[in-house]
Design an enzyme around this catalytic site. Structure first.
Site, short mmCIF file in Angstrom:
data_model
loop_
_atom_site.label_atom_id
_atom_site.label_comp_id
_atom_site.label_asym_id
_atom_site.label_seq_id
_atom_site.Cartn_x
_atom_site.Cartn_y
_atom_site.Cartn_z
N HIS A 205 0.74 -1.30 0.01
CA HIS A 205 -0.11 0.07 0.00
C HIS A 205 0.92 1.18 0.16
O HIS A 205 0.29 2.25 -0.12
CB HIS A 205 -0.85 0.10 1.29
CG HIS A 205 -0.08 0.26 2.49
ND1 HIS A 205 0.29 -0.62 3.05
CD2 HIS A 205 -0.09 1.47 3.33
CE1 HIS A 205 1.29 -0.15 4.13
NE2 HIS A 205 0.71 1.04 4.34
C1 UD1 Z 1 -1.54 5.47 6.02
C2 UD1 Z 1 -0.01 5.99 6.53
C3 UD1 Z 1 0.76 4.81 6.57
C4 UD1 Z 1 0.30 3.33 6.91
C5 UD1 Z 1 -1.12 3.22 6.46
C6 UD1 Z 1 -1.82 2.01 7.18
C7 UD1 Z 1 0.20 8.37 6.02
C8 UD1 Z 1 1.10 9.23 5.53
N1 UD1 Z 1 0.25 7.07 5.87
O1 UD1 Z 1 -1.34 5.15 4.60
O2 UD1 Z 1 2.01 5.04 7.00
O3 UD1 Z 1 1.13 2.33 7.07
O4 UD1 Z 1 -2.13 4.10 6.44
O5 UD1 Z 1 -2.85 1.51 6.24
O6 UD1 Z 1 -0.46 8.63 7.33
N2 UD1 Z 1 -9.14 4.90 1.82
C9 UD1 Z 1 -10.27 4.36 1.92
N3 UD1 Z 1 -10.75 3.90 3.05
C10 UD1 Z 1 -10.02 4.20 4.31
C11 UD1 Z 1 -8.75 4.69 4.29
C12 UD1 Z 1 -8.34 5.14 3.10
O7 UD1 Z 1 -10.68 4.18 0.64
O8 UD1 Z 1 -10.89 3.94 5.40
C13 UD1 Z 1 -8.44 5.15 0.66
C14 UD1 Z 1 -8.60 6.52 0.34
O9 UD1 Z 1 -8.80 6.66 -0.98
C15 UD1 Z 1 -7.25 7.23 0.55
C16 UD1 Z 1 -6.24 6.37 0.43
O10 UD1 Z 1 -6.90 5.05 0.61
O11 UD1 Z 1 -7.14 8.50 -0.05
C17 UD1 Z 1 -5.06 6.38 1.18
O12 UD1 Z 1 -5.40 6.45 2.71
P1 UD1 Z 1 -4.59 7.33 3.49
O13 UD1 Z 1 -5.03 7.38 4.86
O14 UD1 Z 1 -4.12 8.68 2.75
O15 UD1 Z 1 -2.99 6.56 3.38
P2 UD1 Z 1 -2.72 5.16 3.33
O16 UD1 Z 1 -2.08 4.62 2.43
O17 UD1 Z 1 -3.96 4.38 4.31
#
Ligand code: UD1
Length: 361
Positions: A205
């Site tokens: 991810h």
């Molecule tokens: C975040 C953390 C990472 C951690 C990871 C665990 C940062 C910079 N990164 O990354 O260190 O390892 O969490 O998972 O904070 N999304 C959904 N539903 C959700 C959450 C996210 O659809 O419940 C999608 C959204 O499109 C979002 C994307 O996933 O834009 C990324 O989510 P985000 O929280 O920005 O970063 P992670 O890649 O999850």
């Protein structure tokens, strides 16, 4: 009794909070107020962890959700500030390296509220990775820095930080040991129709890998080759990765790889414990694989969990189909894991004592 706000928002933080929060309540160490930023909000990214791990409902849910780094961090800061004004905590506790961690630490330190950083001192390349930026800043403004290992302590000592630094061990090891009897291994193997050691678990991810079409495509091609070689490939797909696979039209390049919805903690650990090995770019899963006695191929240029790479247990691998196949072929699955790299499973108590000693609780 002192009051500490524990600030969580993303998947790995729920897992750590489950254990530390429980131990704080058992010991009545301080009043532990839980605040959820809302960074992760899907049922399978957030709620499932609260249900499975028995985490109490947060006192505040900031509902921030997804967005650009600036938008997410700024909104989290604004929303948390109001909570801190109202609650007047004696400290703010943050975990790891997410945008929730960064936002929390920045707000608290500007309000002169001491910051406790659990999982301090991790350093890895590339330096411009969002998580690495977050780690460096949070360590800089923290008053209590709880490190998983001596290597982490040395990392921060080199940066001139020496006050309030403790080696506490890894809280993820505590929870792994406590929850292990509950891993639903038989159900998972049966539901997915796989046999013990007959499959590999994959998670990916990091934006470093999945936001770049070439890297994502290359890893999927490598996974497809592994699947075609006869090992089942089980791939619980993070929402970010799913989105990128759609955007880059890569949904059909690995037809033999079994893409699953994201899994809860117990389900994922049940799979890892019975896998042949693991392929991942997740920080947490690198350690959890080791706790389960499984080797991990780490698809990143570097690892924050240096000890596992330096001992040869985990292998770094470039996001490249051939390199991935080479790494798989080179895995010796008969060796035993190194012992007690991240403590012996009593990190929660060590963290509580570190906090008590520093903040006179
Ligand atoms: C975040 C953390 C990472 C951690 C990871 C665990 C940062 C910079 N990164 O990354 O260190 O390892 O969490 O998972 O904070 N999304 C959904 N539903 C959700 C959450 C996210 O659809 O419940 C999608 C959204 O499109 C979002 C994307 O996933 O834009 C990324 O989510 P985000 O929280 O920005 O970063 P992670 O890649 O999850």
């Amino acid at each position: 009794m002192k009051k500490i706000i524990s600030f969580i928002g993303a998947r790995p933080q729920f897992i750590k909070e489950a254990l530390l929060g429980r131990r704080v309540r058992e010991r009545k160490a301080w009043e532990h107020v839980l605040v959820h930023s809302g960074q992760h909000y899907d049922l399978r990214m957030s709620d499932i962890f609260f249900q499975e791990l028995g985490i109490p409902q947060p006192a505040y849910h900031l509902g921030v959700g997804s967005g650009s780094h600036a938008a997410m961090t700024a909104q989290t800061m604004l929303a948390l500030e109001s909570v801190l004004v109202q609650e007047k905590p004696d400290a703010l506790l943050v975990y790891g390296d997410t945008n929730t961690t960064l936002a929390g630490a920045l707000v608290a330190c500007k309000m002169d509220i001491p910051v406790i950083h659990v999982e301090a001192g991790i350093r890895m390349l590339p330096e411009n990775m969002p998580e690495e930026i977050n780690r460096r800043i949070v360590d800089r403004v923290s008053s209590v820095l709880c490190c998983c290992s001596e290597v982490a302590r040395q990392n921060i000592t080199r940066e001139g930080i020496s006050r309030g630094v403790f080696v506490t061990g890894d809280i993820m090891y505590d929870i792994f040991l406590q929850m292990r009897p509950l891993f639903p291994a038989d159900d998972m193997l049966k539901n997915l129709a796989v046999r013990r050691s007959g499959y590999v678990v994959v998670t990916m991810h990091r934006n470093y890998n999945v936001d770049c079409k070439e890297r994502l495509e290359a890893v999927l091609a490598g996974l497809e080759a592994i699947a075609q070689s006869g090992l089942e490939v089980l791939f619980p797909v993070h929402p970010r990765t799913r989105k990128r696979m759609q955007e880059f039209a890569l949904e059909h390049v690995a037809p033999h790889v079994r893409c699953l919805d994201p899994l809860g903690y117990l389900e994922l650990m049940a799979l890892v414990e019975n896998a042949s090995f693991v392929i991942t770019d997740s920080g947490g899963l690198q350690k959890e694989s080791y706790y389960a006695g499984k080797r991990a191929i780490v698809i990143m240029p570097d690892s924050g969990w240096r000890e596992l790479v330096d001992t040869g247990w985990n292998t770094l691998c470039a996001p490249d189909a051939q390199e991935l196949q080479k790494a798989v072929a080179g895995l010796d699955l008969t060796v035993r894991p190194p012992a007690d790299v991240y403590g012996s499973g009593n990190a929660a108590d060590a963290i509580i004592e570190a906090v008590a000693a520093t903040l006179s609780i």
